[in-house]
Scaffold this motif. Structure first.
Motif, mmCIF file in Angstrom:
data_model
loop_
_atom_site.group_PDB
_atom_site.id
_atom_site.type_symbol
_atom_site.label_atom_id
_atom_site.label_comp_id
_atom_site.label_asym_id
_atom_site.label_seq_id
_atom_site.Cartn_x
_atom_site.Cartn_y
_atom_site.Cartn_z
ATOM 1 N N ILE A 7 29.028 42.108 42.882
ATOM 2 C CA ILE A 7 28.426 40.844 42.495
ATOM 3 C C ILE A 7 26.927 40.740 42.752
ATOM 4 C CG2 ILE A 7 28.815 39.627 44.677
ATOM 5 C CD1 ILE A 7 29.751 37.227 42.901
ATOM 6 N N PRO A 48 33.444 41.256 39.436
ATOM 7 C CA PRO A 48 33.170 40.131 38.547
ATOM 8 C C PRO A 48 33.161 40.577 37.081
ATOM 9 C CG PRO A 48 31.137 40.912 39.512
ATOM 10 C CD PRO A 48 32.237 41.707 40.156
ATOM 11 N N SER A 49 33.020 39.631 36.165
ATOM 12 C CA SER A 49 33.027 39.954 34.732
ATOM 13 C C SER A 49 31.835 40.822 34.342
ATOM 14 C CB SER A 49 33.034 38.668 33.903
ATOM 15 O OG SER A 49 31.900 37.866 34.214
ATOM 16 N N HIS A 50 30.727 40.677 35.057
ATOM 17 C CA HIS A 50 29.553 41.519 34.801
ATOM 18 C C HIS A 50 29.112 42.143 36.118
ATOM 19 C CE1 HIS A 50 26.042 42.692 32.273
ATOM 20 N NE2 HIS A 50 25.482 42.825 33.468
ATOM 21 N N PRO A 51 29.783 43.209 36.570
ATOM 22 C CA PRO A 51 29.427 43.826 37.854
ATOM 23 C C PRO A 51 28.012 44.382 37.856
ATOM 24 C CG PRO A 51 30.955 45.224 36.639
ATOM 25 C CD PRO A 51 30.873 43.934 35.890
ATOM 26 N N ALA A 52 27.407 44.386 39.032
ATOM 27 C CA ALA A 52 26.045 44.905 39.180
ATOM 28 C C ALA A 52 25.940 46.353 38.721
ATOM 29 C CB ALA A 52 25.602 44.778 40.630
ATOM 30 N N LEU A 112 26.773 47.667 36.084
ATOM 31 C CA LEU A 112 26.375 47.775 34.681
ATOM 32 C C LEU A 112 24.870 47.873 34.518
ATOM 33 C CD1 LEU A 112 28.810 45.184 33.031
ATOM 34 C CD2 LEU A 112 29.028 47.674 33.110
ATOM 35 N N ASN A 113 24.124 47.467 35.538
ATOM 36 C CA ASN A 113 22.660 47.475 35.457
ATOM 37 C C ASN A 113 22.029 48.678 36.150
ATOM 38 O OD1 ASN A 113 22.827 44.860 34.253
ATOM 39 N ND2 ASN A 113 22.993 43.949 36.294
#
Length: 551
Positions: free
Chosen positions: A100, A531-535, A537-538
């Motif tokens: 997160i 979460p739906s957009h985990p860290a 991904l970045n």
């Protein structure tokens, strides 16, 4: 504006030998792990008895409080006023790093470094704890497969497996499938590594001998006669200890301003006791005049657990307590939508400040000096800052405006000077409860005096477990409540300062090695999900090895 990782990557770090020399740590007292990391050998040779400062905070919110950032900046501030100081922090878990929030080494110009290494496996402590935990899991099942001489009832095994990443799919699993050569089928599950009792044991051990003693006491389940079975009974205490022979040694690194920092261990405060190792804190106190440590999440979780569990085992109570708060987080507690936090709203701020007020009152119960550090954001207005300062002053403590994210140690020198004076206070520490108190008295003390709930209710399962604990005398151990970090209650949606609620305990888990009882409340999980957009991904790394997106 540079990101945290860009600021860290552009920093001019000094060799770890220089950091050790700053604390008068001899060359034979530590083992370098490259240029910027080292492990401290046991036993310590430092002879100081430094003052101890605990940094805690209001309940965490999506707006951020910056507790770790403040802790690091405060250490730098002590150095700026020419005081001998060392910081003691927890190691980041890969779960939240990839989940997160990304990296967990402070922010802006108040960071510990090298941040990439610290966030990603560091010196291998967490992998060692994971391997030791899962080795015990394998040895338990192997013992059952090869005849089960201890007569272990597989239905009562309390020892799950662990992995240091958020993976909801592993919360409940069935193992031993595949026929007679693949073990004995049974239900099992995974916790995240920071919830492992071995993590807690390592963080609460004084030396290798104490580590072995605590490992041996770990409860793994019961036999068919309903008698407890421990690691000592299984005969594998030594095997687990040798896997942790290096992990037990505290890690030495530095801040961006070259303040020494011991980073070691990392139990979560919402599902464990939430503090770095007592060895790291002892090292900071033995090698510096002032040791600054933090406890996980809010003062209702990590703060209470440090004061009632960790500091007792440490043998030293904090000389002063700092509560970190932000205008943004308090406005969120006052009902402001997270997308509107940049807009001035004094009324919502003062409504949400009740959360801070309760934490202040709670920490004052321990009879040690308390101050509040306001971690300033650029969106904070003069009216908001003045209103918050007035509110804090009316609670009987001093407020200090800090800007460590932007200015490093220079942003907290006033707070550092105040703490030097406060640490001379000799008022006697007042614990929340005594170990000899009845179990429910201890639990109700936490619920009513810290959470401000009206009562606590045990499930039928928890009542049965309490009877077992009373039978073996385990009920005299301290209590470690596993609860949502977002609220004083066991409902994450009840922000601010709710009152007269009921805390529901679903299960009681004896952690005999760590030396406390975990009370699981509400819907708390020992294996989080991503979460739906985990860290993650970045995040990326280029051909030159440069990391981006870690935070």
């Amino acid at each position: 504006m540079k990101t945290d990782i860009e600021i860290s990557q552009s920093a001019d770090l000094v060799n770890i030998n220089d950091i050790a020399s700053q604390l008068n740590i001899g060359i034979n007292e530590y083992e370098p792990y490259g240029k910027y990391k080292a492990k401290l050998n046991l036993p310590f040779k430092g002879e100081k008895n430094g003052k101890l400062i605990l940094v805690t905070s209001i309940n965490p919110t999506a707006a951020g409080e910056g507790k770790t950032t403040l802790t690091i900046g405060l250490g730098d501030a002590f150095h700026r006023i020419n005081q001998s100081c060392a910081i003691a922090l927890r190691e980041p878990s890969l779960g939240p790093v990839m989940g997160i929030k990304g990296g967990a080494t402070g922010g802006g110009y108040s960071q510990v470094a090298p941040m990439e290494d610290i966030n990603l496996f560091f010196t291998g402590d967490f992998p060692a704890i994971t391997e030791a935990h899962d080795t015990l899991s394998a040895l338990i099942d192997n013992h059952i497969h090869h005849g089960n001489k201890l007569n272990i009832d597989p239905r009562t095994i309390t020892w799950k497996r662990v992995v240091d990443i958020n993976d909801r799919e592993l919360r409940k699993v069935v193992i031993g499938l595949g026929g007679r050569t693949s073990g004995v089928p049974r239900e099992d599950g995974f916790d995240i590594t920071v919830a492992s009792e071995i993590m807690a044991v390592l963080c609460l051990s004084e030396d290798l001998a104490d580590l072995k003693n605590k490992l041996g006491k770990i409860l793994i389940g019961y036999n068919y006669d309903r008698e407890p079975v421990t690691v000592n009974d299984l005969g594998v205490t030594g095997a687990l200890a040798l896997l942790l022979k290096d992990a037990i040694k505290p890690n030495l690194v530095q801040t961006l301003e070259h303040t020494p920092a011991f980073i070691h261990g990392g139990p979560f405060a919402n599902i464990a006791h939430g503090c770095n190792s007592i060895l790291a804190t002892k090292a900071a106190m033995q090698y510096a005049d002032y040791a600054i440590t933090e406890a996980g999440f809010g003062a209702d979780l990590g703060g209470e657990k440090f004061l009632d569990i960790t500091s007792k085992k440490l043998g030293h109570r904090p000389d002063a307590i700092v509560i970190v708060a932000t205008v943004r987080a308090l406005k969120l507690n006052g009902g402001v939508n997270k997308n509107d936090l940049d807009e001035e709203n004094v009324d919502a701020l003062l409504s949400g400040a009740k959360n801070l007020g309760r934490h202040i009152a709670n920490m004052k119960q321990y009879n040690k000096p308390v101050v509040v550090a306001i971690n300033e954001f650029s969106s904070d207005t003069e009216k908001e800052i003045n209103a918050l300062n007035d509110y804090i002053t009316k609670q009987g403590v001093k407020p200090f405006n800090t800007t460590v994210w932007e200015n490093g140690g220079a942003g907290a020198t006033d707070l550092a000077n105040e703490l030097v004076a406060l640490c001379e206070n000799n008022d006697e520490f007042k614990p929340l409860y005594e170990d000899d108190d009845e179990f429910m008295v201890k639990l109700e003390s936490i619920v009513t005096k810290i959470y401000h709930g009206k009562n606590v209710v045990l499930s039928a399962k928890a009542k049965r477990q309490l009877k077992t604990m009373e039978k073996y005398g385990w009920d005299k151990l301290p209590i470690c409540v596993a609860k949502t970090q977002y609220s004083f209650s066991d409902d994450a949606k009840q922000l601010g300062a709710p009152e007269d609620f009921t805390i529901n305990v679903s299960e009681l888990q004896p952690k005999l090695g760590a030396g406390f009882i975990v009370a699981l409340t509400g819907k708390i999980l020992t294996m989080p999900g991503l979460p739906s957009h985990p860290a993650a991904l970045n995040m990326d790394i280029d051909n030159d090895g440069k990391i981006t997106g870690l935070f």
